[in-house]
Design an enzyme around this catalytic site. Structure first.
Site, PDB file in Angstrom:
ATOM      1  N   SER A 138       0.811  -1.218   0.000  1.00 13.98           N
ATOM      2  CA  SER A 138       0.000   0.000   0.000  1.00 13.98           C
ATOM      3  C   SER A 138       0.848   1.274   0.000  1.00 13.98           C
ATOM      4  O   SER A 138       0.332   2.358  -0.252  1.00 13.98           O
ATOM      5  CB  SER A 138      -0.928   0.023   1.224  1.00 13.98           C
ATOM      6  OG  SER A 138      -0.181   0.091   2.428  1.00 13.98           O
TER       7      SER A 138
ATOM      8  N   GLY B 268       5.314   2.954   0.260  1.00 13.87           N
ATOM      9  CA  GLY B 268       6.758   2.768   0.347  1.00 13.87           C
ATOM     10  C   GLY B 268       7.346   1.794  -0.652  1.00 13.87           C
ATOM     11  O   GLY B 268       6.964   1.745  -1.821  1.00 13.87           O
TER      12      GLY B 268
ATOM     13  N   ASP C 238      -3.851  -9.469   5.352  1.00 16.10           N
ATOM     14  CA  ASP C 238      -3.289  -8.952   6.595  1.00 16.10           C
ATOM     15  C   ASP C 238      -2.276  -9.979   7.063  1.00 16.10           C
ATOM     16  O   ASP C 238      -2.641 -11.092   7.463  1.00 16.10           O
ATOM     17  CB  ASP C 238      -4.394  -8.764   7.635  1.00 16.10           C
ATOM     18  CG  ASP C 238      -3.865  -8.245   8.971  1.00 16.10           C
ATOM     19  OD1 ASP C 238      -2.631  -8.160   9.139  1.00 16.10           O
ATOM     20  OD2 ASP C 238      -4.689  -7.932   9.848  1.00 16.10           O
TER      21      ASP C 238
ATOM     22  N   SER D 139      14.910  -7.454   4.532  1.00 14.27           N
ATOM     23  CA  SER D 139      15.539  -7.278   5.837  1.00 14.27           C
ATOM     24  C   SER D 139      16.023  -5.835   5.939  1.00 14.27           C
ATOM     25  O   SER D 139      15.316  -4.907   5.542  1.00 14.27           O
ATOM     26  CB  SER D 139      16.680  -8.286   6.018  1.00 14.27           C
ATOM     27  OG  SER D 139      17.289  -8.147   7.278  1.00 14.27           O
TER      28      SER D 139
ATOM     29  N   TYR E  13      13.395  -3.299  16.615  1.00 13.10           N
ATOM     30  CA  TYR E  13      13.417  -3.481  15.163  1.00 13.10           C
ATOM     31  C   TYR E  13      14.575  -4.385  14.752  1.00 13.10           C
ATOM     32  O   TYR E  13      14.392  -5.319  13.956  1.00 13.10           O
ATOM     33  CB  TYR E  13      13.549  -2.117  14.492  1.00 13.10           C
ATOM     34  CG  TYR E  13      13.575  -2.151  12.982  1.00 13.10           C
ATOM     35  CD1 TYR E  13      12.469  -2.568  12.257  1.00 13.10           C
ATOM     36  CD2 TYR E  13      14.708  -1.752  12.270  1.00 13.10           C
ATOM     37  CE1 TYR E  13      12.482  -2.597  10.871  1.00 13.10           C
ATOM     38  CE2 TYR E  13      14.731  -1.773  10.883  1.00 13.10           C
ATOM     39  CZ  TYR E  13      13.618  -2.194  10.185  1.00 13.10           C
ATOM     40  OH  TYR E  13      13.636  -2.212   8.815  1.00 13.10           O
TER      41      TYR E  13
ATOM     42  N   ALA F  56      16.061  -6.652  16.511  1.00 13.76           N
ATOM     43  CA  ALA F  56      15.779  -8.022  16.944  1.00 13.76           C
ATOM     44  C   ALA F  56      14.869  -8.728  15.946  1.00 13.76           C
ATOM     45  O   ALA F  56      15.065  -9.910  15.625  1.00 13.76           O
ATOM     46  CB  ALA F  56      15.142  -8.003  18.330  1.00 13.76           C
TER      47      ALA F  56
ATOM     48  N   LYS G 288      14.542  -8.086  12.726  1.00 15.64           N
ATOM     49  CA  LYS G 288      15.234  -8.333  11.462  1.00 15.64           C
ATOM     50  C   LYS G 288      16.322  -9.397  11.614  1.00 15.64           C
ATOM     51  O   LYS G 288      16.564 -10.187  10.689  1.00 15.64           O
ATOM     52  CB  LYS G 288      15.831  -7.024  10.919  1.00 15.64           C
ATOM     53  CG  LYS G 288      14.777  -6.022  10.453  1.00 15.64           C
ATOM     54  CD  LYS G 288      13.871  -6.604   9.364  1.00 15.64           C
ATOM     55  CE  LYS G 288      12.893  -5.583   8.807  1.00 15.64           C
ATOM     56  NZ  LYS G 288      12.015  -6.149   7.762  1.00 15.64           N
TER      57      LYS G 288
END
Length: 289
Positions: free
Chosen positions: A11, A13, A64, A141, A155, A157, A159
């Site tokens: 949706s 980026g 989702d 990643s 964040y 952790a 990845k």
């Protein structure tokens, strides 16, 4: 015949850019979006218009990644008409703030999207791919999946976990002709830094005093960098690299960096030495030979 690709988190980026880039390259793209008839109805309408104007094949599908039923339903629906060749696990969130101030509930919400989301999607797709003995997963990643950054503890952790899950799976599904690989972007200008999830434990934040302001300072640093609109931080670079990986004829690398990598290439090169040695030793066991 061009491949069918599923892109999660499409949706906005990198996901949205990737969906459009792959569609323009001739792929049949399914853009996985949650709230297609509500919160993201305008995005779906825009994608439909994009497909019409550019004469490309791109379709929004409700998904989702935090809901197993939703994931399974979407993938089964696609497979009724199109065999999914490639899955881009892009959906993600980026908490920024004092690590201790993130409650376990906060932490679980991040893992639910960033780790369990890709796992759900891969588990739903793999039975179809194993039967066909072909398939490709590209999991998004980050540099933060290889190095630890203050205020990005939660964040990082998530990845780190995604990296381990993906690489272990890679070796297990390789005998089926399936690849699971990683792409590790550096900082790129997306809305992830606009309003990332903040820690919710106000008591801990108070006890840290001025150190709690580190979140705003580090976000300000990134926002200032992206405002300069340097070509190296353009998120389109990531979409282009994903296209390159899909179209690659030779064996794809396990990890691919994009943009400023903060020494990640060196880390990857050094770890590969130990990893390859381990895999060579274990291959007779896990390959069944």
């Amino acid at each position: 015949m061009k491949k069918t690709v599923l892109v999660t988190g499409a949706s906005r980026g990198i996901g949205l850019l990737t969906a459009k880039t792959l569609a323009k390259a001739g792929f049949q793209v399914f853009a996985a979006i949650r709230g297609t008839e509500e919160r993201n109805a305008a995005v779906v309408e825009s994608l439909n218009e994009y497909a019409k104007q550019n004469n490309v094949q791109i379709s929004a599908i409700e998904m989702d990644v935090t809901n197993e039923v939703s994931v399974n339903k979407a993938i089964e629906k696609i497979e009724q008409t199109n065999a999914i060749d490639v899955v881009i696990n892009n959906a993600g969130i980026m908490p920024v703030g004092l690590t201790e101030a993130y409650t376990i509930d906060d932490y679980q919400k991040c893992m639910d999207v960033n780790v369990y989301g890709p796992a759900r999607t891969m588990r739903a797709s793999l039975p179809f791919m194993r039967k066909r003995k072909s398939g490709l997963f590209i999991n998004i990643s980050s540099n933060a999946g290889r190095i630890a950054i203050p205020y990005f503890g939660v964040y990082c952790a998530s990845k780190f976990a995604l990296e381990a899950y993906t690489e272990a799976l890679h070796y297990e599904v390789e005998p089926f002709g399936i690849e699971a690989i990683l792409i590790e972007p550096g900082g790129h200008g997306t809305d992830l830094v606009s309003n990332p999830p903040a820690p919710s434990d106000d008591k801990v934040l108070t006890e840290y005093g001025d150190l709690a302001q580190g979140r705003d300072k580090i976000l300000g640093m990134f926002q200032g960098m992206f405002a300069q609109q340097d070509a190296s931080t353009d998120a389109q670079n990531v979409a282009n690299k994903i296209l390159e990986l899909i179209e690659m004829k030779k064996q794809r690398p396990m990890r691919t960096t994009v943009g400023h990598n903060m020494g990640i290439d060196k880390i990857n090169q050094e770890s590969d030495i130990a990893q390859i040695g381990l895999i060579d030793m274990l291959k007779p066991v896990y390959s069944g030979k």
